[in-house]
Design an enzyme around this catalytic site. Structure first.
Site, PDB file in Angstrom:
ATOM      1  N   ASN A 195     -15.740  -4.616  22.770  1.00 17.27           N
ATOM      2  CA  ASN A 195     -15.808  -3.396  22.803  1.00 17.27           C
ATOM      3  C   ASN A 195     -17.225  -2.837  22.803  1.00 17.27           C
ATOM      4  OD1 ASN A 195     -12.923  -2.523  21.936  1.00 17.27           O
ATOM      5  ND2 ASN A 195     -13.581  -4.594  20.818  1.00 17.27           N
ATOM      6  N   GLU A 196     -17.421  -2.438  24.198  1.00 18.24           N
ATOM      7  CA  GLU A 196     -18.993  -2.260  24.304  1.00 18.24           C
ATOM      8  C   GLU A 196     -19.235  -0.891  23.785  1.00 18.24           C
ATOM      9  OE1 GLU A 196     -20.997  -4.453  25.192  1.00 18.24           O
ATOM     10  OE2 GLU A 196     -20.361  -5.559  27.042  1.00 18.24           O
ATOM     11  N   PRO A 197     -20.522  -0.258  23.740  1.00 16.19           N
ATOM     12  CA  PRO A 197     -20.844   1.074  23.469  1.00 16.19           C
ATOM     13  C   PRO A 197     -19.988   2.024  24.139  1.00 16.19           C
ATOM     14  CG  PRO A 197     -22.813  -0.063  23.680  1.00 16.19           C
ATOM     15  CD  PRO A 197     -21.696  -1.059  23.989  1.00 16.19           C
ATOM     16  N   THR A 231     -24.853  -7.585  28.112  1.00 20.43           N
ATOM     17  CA  THR A 231     -23.871  -8.544  27.620  1.00 20.43           C
ATOM     18  C   THR A 231     -23.776  -9.493  28.975  1.00 20.43           C
ATOM     19  OG1 THR A 231     -22.690  -7.179  26.302  1.00 20.43           O
ATOM     20  CG2 THR A 231     -21.564  -8.917  27.344  1.00 20.43           C
ATOM     21  N   SER A 286     -16.759   2.614  22.973  1.00 18.55           N
ATOM     22  CA  SER A 286     -15.447   2.228  22.711  1.00 18.55           C
ATOM     23  C   SER A 286     -15.148   3.305  21.476  1.00 18.55           C
ATOM     24  CB  SER A 286     -15.362   0.989  22.270  1.00 18.55           C
ATOM     25  OG  SER A 286     -15.811  -0.059  23.227  1.00 18.55           O
TER      26      SER A 286
END
Length: 639
Positions: A162-164, A181, A166
């Site tokens: 869940n990246e920035p 990532t 989300s």
């Protein structure tokens, strides 16, 4: 009273935090809790439903769970596992897939029913992902929900993938991976270009629904993002901050990962302190940097207005504290890293005697010496010390395949020009060419290719050390066995590496040892190389008299510097010395422009190095010290 003090110390922390001396102790504690949960559920005739993570962080946890199974009878027959995420697309049998990871570290070693293991499918059709994700959520619900979710944290603040950006109510879905990532995963895939662009991940809403959540984090590398997740405002930019919404979350950290939390980094802001010299120095430098003022211009009002009234009262007057810290900082500066002959060394970082010192500079990779401490290397050589450099590994991993072919082409052309037979060289060239055509990401090179790549790095390192001023007999190529062995084995013995290092130390009997002190990545080559040196010195300390006069100095690489209050020796460089250092770095041509593993910093290594040392000089100047072009910093490690 103790409870009140603890609440005061942790008042900046928005979630419960447990801190352990190291990742081993922390991992054992989490494994113990999982053990209790599984046994408790079994006694009730129920399944324990676990959400598990992958990556370097939980490896020691899984090792301990395997031990508990084999030695203490922990059974996994009543365990249902949902994995957090999986790359997309990726074959389940790929060495980089999380299915293979979980089999390698846990499933193949315990008695779990494989039908109770659910991992996102990295090879389903893209148009089927949405339906698969709905089904994955339904299976979690049908199992009774997650009893415990284990998490790591990425440097973007991601949990799962869940990246920035989300949402806190997000469910299982397909996501795009952040560039940072993908950079962090580059080594596992043999280069960033091979890292998938997407992944299937449990959503933040799925994670928050777990009855208990434990986020684990180790090392200084994670300290900055851990602080933001624990002490920062809830924000989509740091997805881990959404864990503050849970009443059942706990962060489990080692000392290094917790080091930037307020109670450890600036404890004077949350409690009364026992003010020793080191803490006073840290606090005063922190205040001067915060206010952008020279140390000697700090006032009593500055202290009182920024949480340091207790220091002013206990150790004041303030101006005396300022002078004390300023003098200590000034004493770290020396243009004589091997000690200044005939000088009073009582306030200098190094001893004046012996005038000519035996020195070993250990370089984990064949370019760390000139990148990290090239200016000091030049000074030591120019000042006629008996300097030796020891390149601990071949560095053969970090050479481009096409460079290898280019060097082979040169060898063939040269042999032809001299009238020599090229049959064997051409046969080897063809073998290499065919191998590269089918080479898979992160696949180990053929032995001949590793040799050629190692020779490329060796030639560059020799040129760099020779440029600095070292004769050939002072340049040692150790080629420690662990470096190639670790590419193919999970459990690696370092005994032969330690014995080889002991032999070199005994031959030179150094007064000074310089070693890489980059511990941000506990699984990296620098940390392994340091541990080998430390073990060698520790063993020799029991039998060798000369070692009592041996000092171990740590340097850092092109990415991070020691904190100013930590620095014990600061070697200033002139503009000419900075240029000489740059030219020494340029000898490492295979690492120029775009190296194989550049990390998340696109700048060339010489640029990073100059920025780091220039920034250290700028901070010294801002604190009121003399203005230098650059400063290389060192910390003495007392073994």
């Amino acid at each position: 009273m103790r409870r009140l003090n603890l609440l005061e110390e942790t008042r900046f922390e928005r979630v419960p935090v447990s801190v352990f001396p190291g990742m081993q102790a922390a991992s054992k504690e989490v494994a113990k809790r999982i053990d209790i949960l599984i046994r408790q559920k079994a006694a009730e005739g129920k399944n324990a439903v676990l959400g598990l993570a992958t990556g370097a962080t939980p490896i020691m946890l899984y090792d301990e769970l395997v031990r508990l199974h084999k030695e203490e009878g922990l059974s996994f027959k009543n365990v249902v596992i949902f994995n957090l995420d999986e790359y997309f697309p990726i074959e389940a049998s790929s060495a980089q897939s999380y299915k293979v990871f979980m089999q390698k570290h846990l499933f193949d070693h315990v008695d779990i029913n494989i039908n109770n293991v659910l991992i996102p499918d990295g090879m389903i059709r893209k148009e089927d992902v949405a339906l698969f994700s709905i089904g994955y959520e339904a299976k979690i619900i049908a199992s009774g929900g997650l009893d415990l979710q284990i998490l790591g944290i990425g440097r973007t603040g991601h949990i799962g993938f869940n990246e920035p950006g989300s949402a806190p109510n997000s469910g299982t879905r397909l996501v795009s991976l952040d560039e940072l990532t993908r950079s962090d995963a580059a080594r596992d895939f043999g280069g960033k270009a091979n890292v998938p662009l997407k992944a299937i991940t449990m959503g933040i809403g799925t994670i928050l629904a777990a009855r208990k959540i434990i986020l684990m984090a180790w090392s200084e590398k994670k300290a900055e993002i851990v602080k933001k997740a624990i002490e920062g405002e809830i924000s989509a930019e740091i997805p881990a901050t959404y864990l503050q919404l849970s009443n059942s979350v706990e962060f489990v950290l080692d000392n290094d990962a917790a080091s930037l939390l307020t109670r450890y980094n600036t404890p004077w802001l949350v409690k009364d302190c026992n003010w020793d010299d080191q803490l006073i120095r840290k606090a005063v430098i922190w205040l001067a940097q915060l206010l952008q003022k020279p140390i000697l211009k700090l006032t009593e009002d500055d202290y009182n207005s920024h949480g340091m009234a207790q220091l002013a009262t206990a150790k004041g007057p303030v101006y005396d504290i300022n002078i004390q810290v300023f003098n200590k900082l000034q004493y770290t500066i020396t243009g004589w890293p091997g000690g200044k002959p005939g000088a009073d060394d009582s306030k200098r970082p190094e001893r004046a005697l012996p005038v000519k010192k035996s020195v070993i500079i250990f370089s984990p990779h064949p370019d760390d010496d000139v990148i990290s401490m090239g200016g000091t290397f030049i000074r030591l050589a120019d000042q006629n010390h008996d300097v030796h450099v020891a390149y601990q590994t071949s560095g053969n991993t970090a050479v481009w395949d096409d460079d290898t072919l280019r060097y082979m082409e040169f060898a063939i052309d040269f042999a032809k020009s001299q009238g020599h037979s090229t049959h064997q060289l051409e046969a080897l060239y063809e073998k290499m060419w065919q191998f590269f055509q089918t080479k898979q990401p992160n696949q180990a090179d053929l032995a001949e290719i590793r040799t050629i790549k190692g020779l490329i790095r060796k030639g560059e390192a020799t040129a760099g050390a020779r440029f600095v001023g070292l004769p050939e007999f002072c340049i040692q190529f150790m080629d420690l066995p662990f470096y190639d062995r670790a590419k193919n084995q999970k459990l690696v013995s370092y005994e032969d590496d330690i014995l080889q290092t002991m032999e070199l130390l005994q031959a030179i009997r150094p007064h000074q040892v310089f070693a890489a002190g980059d511990f941000a990545d506990p699984h990296g080559t620098h940390k392994v190389c340091f541990d080998i040196i430390l073990q060698a010195l520790t063993r020799l300390n029991d039998t060798e008299e000369w070692i009592k006069d041996c000092w171990l100095w740590l340097y850092r690489g092109a990415w991070h510097e020691f904190e100013i209050h930590e620095i014990e020796m600061a070697v200033p460089l002139s503009p000419d010395e900075v240029m000489r250092k740059r030219l020494a770095i340029f000898k490492h041509q295979s690492q120029k422009d775009i190296p194989v593993f550049p990390g998340d910093d696109a700048r060339e290594f010489w640029v990073r190095a100059e920025h780091r040392t220039g920034e250290t000089a700028r901070i010294y100047n801002q604190l009121g010290l003399a203005e230098y072009e650059a400063i290389e910093a060192f910390v003495r490690f007392k073994f």
